[in-house]
Design an enzyme around this catalytic site. Structure first.
Site, PDB file in Angstrom:
ATOM      1  N   HIS A   1       1.555 -26.658 -48.214  1.00 42.71           N
ATOM      2  CA  HIS A   1       2.970 -26.331 -48.022  1.00 42.71           C
ATOM      3  C   HIS A   1       3.388 -25.172 -48.931  1.00 42.71           C
ATOM      4  CE1 HIS A   1       3.028 -30.768 -46.920  1.00 42.71           C
ATOM      5  NE2 HIS A   1       3.541 -30.204 -45.848  1.00 42.71           N
TER       6      HIS A   1
ATOM      7  N   ASP B   1      -2.220 -28.052 -38.348  1.00 40.08           N
ATOM      8  CA  ASP B   1      -1.667 -28.678 -37.143  1.00 40.08           C
ATOM      9  C   ASP B   1      -1.549 -27.597 -36.068  1.00 40.08           C
ATOM     10  OD1 ASP B   1      -1.041 -31.481 -38.067  1.00 40.08           O
ATOM     11  OD2 ASP B   1       0.068 -30.345 -39.561  1.00 40.08           O
TER      12      ASP B   1
END
Length: 280
Positions: free
Chosen positions: A39, A152
């Protein structure tokens, strides 16, 4: 300096109005919290691309397939804010639930094609939840760019298609997967693995890279898939949901490496569902 936390839409929009008046750009980094180095790499990329960065944290109930999984998802807002402090994000948007799904909310965004394979059949309703909440965050923030991890990858393709189809004026940017030294893709779910399972999980990525090399040498995919399933079973993975070779642009299945592709794996280990993908 502590990064300010916003919980109401009007607070976010007030900031955005001020930046718009100054012709300053905004990058959005949507997350569900439990932040890790993956992140933070997105925040770094966003900071380099735009004048301002807002990180969103919202554990979206509509993209979970079981109440237990939702209940077990880590909530670490205080730790997340501390991790973000050195990265220069302008704000953390942690919307109260009624800011995303107010009373009487009745709209869901559903896609076909890119959602019909892999994660789609295995997690019914998941991508509707993703597309709906991400569209709301795009529209609420008015961001110029949004940053997502390639870990993802299918979700990235869903978000890109959703924004294009709905004419949302935002550039969706995918960033490389950040990995542990073993090759294990960083994920908030990894913290639920036992130390022994972490060591086993670290063998997944090297296995995928070895199969990719054989594909580049001209071997067909079916043989690689069968071999990988046997290897995963021997390592102690309890279930393999899919091992796929797909076109990087359309997610159509491929048997030989005749265009840019991605290899995808979803498998269970130590009661944790792990996913990974690599460029081939």
């Amino acid at each position: 300096m502590t990064t300010p936390i916003l919980r109401r839409l009007e607070e976010l929009r007030a900031l955005r109005r001020d930046w718009t008046q100054k012709s300053e750009t905004l990058a959005l980094v949507p997350t569900m919290g439990a932040l890790h180095a993956g992140h933070l790499s997105l925040v770094e990329a966003a900071k380099a691309a735009c004048d301002h960065v807002v990180v969103t944290i919202f554990v979206n109930p509509k993209q979970f397939n079981s109440p237990e999984d939702l209940a077990n998802y880590p909530r670490t807002e205080h730790d997340d804010a501390e991790k973000l402090a050195p990265y220069g994000a302008d704000a953390i948007y942690v919307p109260d639930p009624d800011q995303i799904y107010p009373e009487g909310y009745a709209t869901t965004i559903s896609l076909t094609g890119v959602t019909d394979v892999m994660e789609g059949p295995n997690r019914p309703g998941h991508f509707e939840g993703v597309a709906t909440v991400v569209a709301k965050l795009f529209l609420q923030s008015g961001a110029d760019r949004a940053f997502f991890g390639e870990k993802d990858y299918q979700q990235l393709m869903v978000v890109k298609r959703m924004a294009r189809d709905l004419d949302i004026p935002i550039e969706v940017i995918g960033c490389p997967t950040v990995r542990e030294a073993s090759g294990l893709a960083m994920s908030s779910r990894n913290m639920r693995l036992s130390p022994a399972a972490v060591a086993v999980a670290g063998q997944l990525n090297p296995m995928m890279e070895a199969a990719a090399e054989r594909l580049r040498a001209g071997e067909v995919y079916a043989a690689q898939e069968a071999d990988m399933r046997c290897q995963l079973a021997d390592l102690g993975f309890s279930e393999v949901e899919y091992i796929d070779l797909r076109c990087a642009e359309t997610l159509c299945t491929m048997e030989r490496l005749d265009r840019p592709a991605r290899m995808f794996v979803a498998a269970w280990l130590d009661g944790v569902r792990l996913i990974d993908n690599i460029a081939v």
